[in-house]
Write a protein that holds these residues in place. Structure first.
Motif, PDB file in Angstrom:
ATOM      1  N   ALA A 129       0.091   4.126 -15.789  1.00 31.97           N
ATOM      2  CA  ALA A 129       0.237   2.673 -15.753  1.00 31.97           C
ATOM      3  C   ALA A 129      -0.309   2.062 -14.466  1.00 31.97           C
ATOM      4  O   ALA A 129      -0.787   0.933 -14.470  1.00 31.97           O
ATOM      5  N   PHE A 130      -0.243   2.805 -13.359  1.00 31.03           N
ATOM      6  CA  PHE A 130      -0.697   2.308 -12.065  1.00 31.03           C
ATOM      7  C   PHE A 130      -1.641   3.325 -11.444  1.00 31.03           C
ATOM      8  O   PHE A 130      -1.406   4.524 -11.530  1.00 31.03           O
ATOM      9  N   ARG A 131      -2.690   2.836 -10.788  1.00 27.73           N
ATOM     10  CA  ARG A 131      -3.540   3.756 -10.037  1.00 27.73           C
ATOM     11  C   ARG A 131      -4.213   3.017  -8.892  1.00 27.73           C
ATOM     12  O   ARG A 131      -4.461   1.820  -8.966  1.00 27.73           O
ATOM     13  N   MET A 132      -4.451   3.758  -7.851  1.00 28.82           N
ATOM     14  CA  MET A 132      -5.137   3.213  -6.686  1.00 28.82           C
ATOM     15  C   MET A 132      -6.633   3.368  -6.897  1.00 28.82           C
ATOM     16  O   MET A 132      -7.091   4.401  -7.352  1.00 28.82           O
ATOM     17  N   GLN A 169       5.624   5.118 -21.850  1.00 31.11           N
ATOM     18  CA  GLN A 169       5.602   5.085 -20.387  1.00 31.11           C
ATOM     19  C   GLN A 169       6.795   4.356 -19.779  1.00 31.11           C
ATOM     20  O   GLN A 169       6.936   4.279 -18.558  1.00 31.11           O
ATOM     21  N   ARG A 170       7.651   3.800 -20.607  1.00 33.20           N
ATOM     22  CA  ARG A 170       8.744   2.939 -20.151  1.00 33.20           C
ATOM     23  C   ARG A 170       9.557   3.531 -19.004  1.00 33.20           C
ATOM     24  O   ARG A 170       9.741   2.900 -17.973  1.00 33.20           O
ATOM     25  N   GLU A 171      10.082   4.726 -19.174  1.00 32.39           N
ATOM     26  CA  GLU A 171      10.942   5.316 -18.138  1.00 32.39           C
ATOM     27  C   GLU A 171      10.190   5.504 -16.828  1.00 32.39           C
ATOM     28  O   GLU A 171      10.714   5.224 -15.760  1.00 32.39           O
ATOM     29  N   ARG A 172       8.957   5.980 -16.900  1.00 35.75           N
ATOM     30  CA  ARG A 172       8.160   6.184 -15.687  1.00 35.75           C
ATOM     31  C   ARG A 172       7.867   4.860 -14.988  1.00 35.75           C
ATOM     32  O   ARG A 172       7.929   4.770 -13.771  1.00 35.75           O
ATOM     33  N   VAL A 173       7.531   3.850 -15.764  1.00 31.43           N
ATOM     34  CA  VAL A 173       7.238   2.533 -15.185  1.00 31.43           C
ATOM     35  C   VAL A 173       8.480   1.953 -14.511  1.00 31.43           C
ATOM     36  O   VAL A 173       8.403   1.426 -13.393  1.00 31.43           O
ATOM     37  N   LEU A 174       9.628   2.068 -15.155  1.00 28.92           N
ATOM     38  CA  LEU A 174      10.865   1.564 -14.554  1.00 28.92           C
ATOM     39  C   LEU A 174      11.207   2.309 -13.271  1.00 28.92           C
ATOM     40  O   LEU A 174      11.609   1.705 -12.276  1.00 28.92           O
ATOM     41  N   ARG A 175      11.027   3.622 -13.262  1.00 26.25           N
ATOM     42  CA  ARG A 175      11.277   4.399 -12.043  1.00 26.25           C
ATOM     43  C   ARG A 175      10.302   4.018 -10.944  1.00 26.25           C
ATOM     44  O   ARG A 175      10.684   3.902  -9.773  1.00 26.25           O
ATOM     45  N   ALA A 176       9.036   3.849 -11.310  1.00 26.87           N
ATOM     46  CA  ALA A 176       8.021   3.475 -10.323  1.00 26.87           C
ATOM     47  C   ALA A 176       8.328   2.116  -9.709  1.00 26.87           C
ATOM     48  O   ALA A 176       8.238   1.931  -8.497  1.00 26.87           O
ATOM     49  N   ALA A 177       8.717   1.170 -10.541  1.00 27.81           N
ATOM     50  CA  ALA A 177       9.034  -0.165 -10.047  1.00 27.81           C
ATOM     51  C   ALA A 177      10.243  -0.136  -9.116  1.00 27.81           C
ATOM     52  O   ALA A 177      10.259  -0.806  -8.078  1.00 27.81           O
ATOM     53  N   ALA A 178      11.232   0.658  -9.454  1.00 28.98           N
ATOM     54  CA  ALA A 178      12.436   0.728  -8.634  1.00 28.98           C
ATOM     55  C   ALA A 178      12.221   1.483  -7.324  1.00 28.98           C
ATOM     56  O   ALA A 178      12.947   1.264  -6.364  1.00 28.98           O
ATOM     57  N   ALA A 179      11.221   2.340  -7.262  1.00 29.96           N
ATOM     58  CA  ALA A 179      11.016   3.200  -6.094  1.00 29.96           C
ATOM     59  C   ALA A 179      10.323   2.521  -4.925  1.00 29.96           C
ATOM     60  O   ALA A 179      10.453   2.971  -3.797  1.00 29.96           O
ATOM     61  N   CYS A 180       9.593   1.474  -5.160  1.00 30.77           N
ATOM     62  CA  CYS A 180       8.803   0.878  -4.103  1.00 30.77           C
ATOM     63  C   CYS A 180       9.627  -0.121  -3.279  1.00 30.77           C
ATOM     64  O   CYS A 180      10.394  -0.898  -3.833  1.00 30.77           O
ATOM     65  N   PRO A 181       9.465  -0.106  -1.977  1.00 31.96           N
ATOM     66  CA  PRO A 181      10.330  -0.902  -1.101  1.00 31.96           C
ATOM     67  C   PRO A 181      10.004  -2.389  -0.975  1.00 31.96           C
ATOM     68  O   PRO A 181      10.770  -3.114  -0.366  1.00 31.96           O
ATOM     69  N   ALA A 203      13.670  -6.474 -12.236  1.00 34.16           N
ATOM     70  CA  ALA A 203      12.858  -6.859 -11.081  1.00 34.16           C
ATOM     71  C   ALA A 203      12.880  -5.669 -10.158  1.00 34.16           C
ATOM     72  O   ALA A 203      13.918  -5.116  -9.863  1.00 34.16           O
ATOM     73  N   ALA A 204      11.724  -5.250  -9.720  1.00 32.60           N
ATOM     74  CA  ALA A 204      11.665  -4.093  -8.843  1.00 32.60           C
ATOM     75  C   ALA A 204      10.567  -4.312  -7.827  1.00 32.60           C
ATOM     76  O   ALA A 204      10.275  -5.434  -7.468  1.00 32.60           O
ATOM     77  N   SER A 205       9.966  -3.256  -7.390  1.00 32.83           N
ATOM     78  CA  SER A 205       9.039  -3.357  -6.287  1.00 32.83           C
ATOM     79  C   SER A 205       7.614  -3.073  -6.708  1.00 32.83           C
ATOM     80  O   SER A 205       7.372  -2.500  -7.735  1.00 32.83           O
ATOM     81  N   ALA A 206       6.687  -3.447  -5.876  1.00 32.19           N
ATOM     82  CA  ALA A 206       5.288  -3.156  -6.145  1.00 32.19           C
ATOM     83  C   ALA A 206       4.802  -2.145  -5.152  1.00 32.19           C
ATOM     84  O   ALA A 206       5.215  -2.106  -4.025  1.00 32.19           O
ATOM     85  N   CYS A 207       3.875  -1.388  -5.596  1.00 33.51           N
ATOM     86  CA  CYS A 207       3.302  -0.370  -4.759  1.00 33.51           C
ATOM     87  C   CYS A 207       1.806  -0.512  -4.933  1.00 33.51           C
ATOM     88  O   CYS A 207       1.343  -0.775  -6.000  1.00 33.51           O
ATOM     89  N   GLY A 208       1.081  -0.320  -3.940  1.00 29.71           N
ATOM     90  CA  GLY A 208      -0.352  -0.408  -4.117  1.00 29.71           C
ATOM     91  C   GLY A 208      -1.027  -0.778  -2.853  1.00 29.71           C
ATOM     92  O   GLY A 208      -1.107   0.027  -1.970  1.00 29.71           O
ATOM     93  N   THR A 209      -1.460  -2.015  -2.727  1.00 30.39           N
ATOM     94  CA  THR A 209      -2.336  -2.287  -1.626  1.00 30.39           C
ATOM     95  C   THR A 209      -1.978  -3.450  -0.745  1.00 30.39           C
ATOM     96  O   THR A 209      -2.295  -3.464   0.362  1.00 30.39           O
ATOM     97  N   GLY A 210      -1.440  -4.458  -1.083  1.00 32.19           N
ATOM     98  CA  GLY A 210      -1.251  -5.588  -0.188  1.00 32.19           C
ATOM     99  C   GLY A 210      -2.451  -6.508  -0.167  1.00 32.19           C
ATOM    100  O   GLY A 210      -2.478  -7.505   0.512  1.00 32.19           O
ATOM    101  N   SER A 211      -3.483  -6.183  -0.880  1.00 26.22           N
ATOM    102  CA  SER A 211      -4.686  -7.003  -0.944  1.00 26.22           C
ATOM    103  C   SER A 211      -4.538  -8.011  -2.068  1.00 26.22           C
ATOM    104  O   SER A 211      -4.475  -7.645  -3.227  1.00 26.22           O
ATOM    105  N   PRO A 212      -4.453  -9.318  -1.745  1.00 32.30           N
ATOM    106  CA  PRO A 212      -4.256 -10.303  -2.808  1.00 32.30           C
ATOM    107  C   PRO A 212      -5.388 -10.320  -3.829  1.00 32.30           C
ATOM    108  O   PRO A 212      -5.219 -10.773  -4.931  1.00 32.30           O
ATOM    109  N   GLY A 264       0.769  -1.234   0.000  1.00 31.97           N
ATOM    110  CA  GLY A 264       0.000   0.000   0.000  1.00 31.97           C
ATOM    111  C   GLY A 264       0.800   1.284   0.000  1.00 31.97           C
ATOM    112  O   GLY A 264       0.275   2.346   0.293  1.00 31.97           O
ATOM    113  N   TYR A 265       2.077   1.238  -0.331  1.00 31.20           N
ATOM    114  CA  TYR A 265       2.872   2.462  -0.358  1.00 31.20           C
ATOM    115  C   TYR A 265       2.480   3.384  -1.519  1.00 31.20           C
ATOM    116  O   TYR A 265       2.644   4.576  -1.437  1.00 31.20           O
ATOM    117  N   ALA A 266       2.022   2.815  -2.614  1.00 26.53           N
ATOM    118  CA  ALA A 266       1.495   3.533  -3.786  1.00 26.53           C
ATOM    119  C   ALA A 266       2.512   4.399  -4.511  1.00 26.53           C
ATOM    120  O   ALA A 266       2.152   5.299  -5.246  1.00 26.53           O
TER     121      ALA A 266
END
Length: 89
Positions: A23-26, A42-54, A75-84, A12-14
Motif C-alpha cells: 500500500a505504501f512505498r518510498m 491489506q486492511r490489517e497491514r494498513v491499519l498497523r502501518a498507520a498506527a505505527a508512525c509518529p 486516524a493515525a500517522s503518516a510515514c514517508g517523506t515530509g515533501s508536500p 520521512g520515517y517510512a
C-alpha cells in the motif's frame, strides 16, 4: 477502505512502507507513493502501518456502501517523506 496521507505532515520515517509495502512505498528519498484504495486483504497491514508512525498524518476510513464491521475510521500517522509535493499512485 480509503487511505489519505497528509504529505505536509510526513517526516520521512517510512514506517508505513515497512509495515504495508503493498500500500505504501518510498520512491527515492523524497516521495511517498501510496494506494488510496488498497484491497481489503491489506486492511490489517494498513491499519498497523498507520498506527505505527509518529507524525499522525494517515487517515484510514471505510468506503460508503461497505459493511461497517471492523472498518471503523482510524486516524493515525503518516510515514514517508515530509515533501508536500510527493506523489500518490
Amino acid at each position: 477502505m480509503r487511505v489519505v496521507v497528509d504529505l505536509s505532515r510526513c517526516e520521512g520515517y517510512a514506517q508505513c512502507a515497512f509495515l504495508a509495502p503493498d500500500a505504501f512505498r518510498m520512491h527515492g528519498e523524497e516521495a511517498l507513493m501510496y494506494d488510496p484504495n488498497p484491497e481489503d486483504a491489506q486492511r490489517e497491514r494498513v491499519l498497523r502501518a498507520a498506527a505505527a508512525c509518529p507524525v499522525q498524518a494517515i487517515l484510514v476510513d471505510r468506503l460508503e456502501g461497505r459493511p461497517a464491521g471492523r472498518d471503523v475510521p482510524v486516524a493515525a500517522s503518516a510515514c514517508g517523506t515530509g515533501s508536500p509535493g510527493s506523489l500518490s499512485r
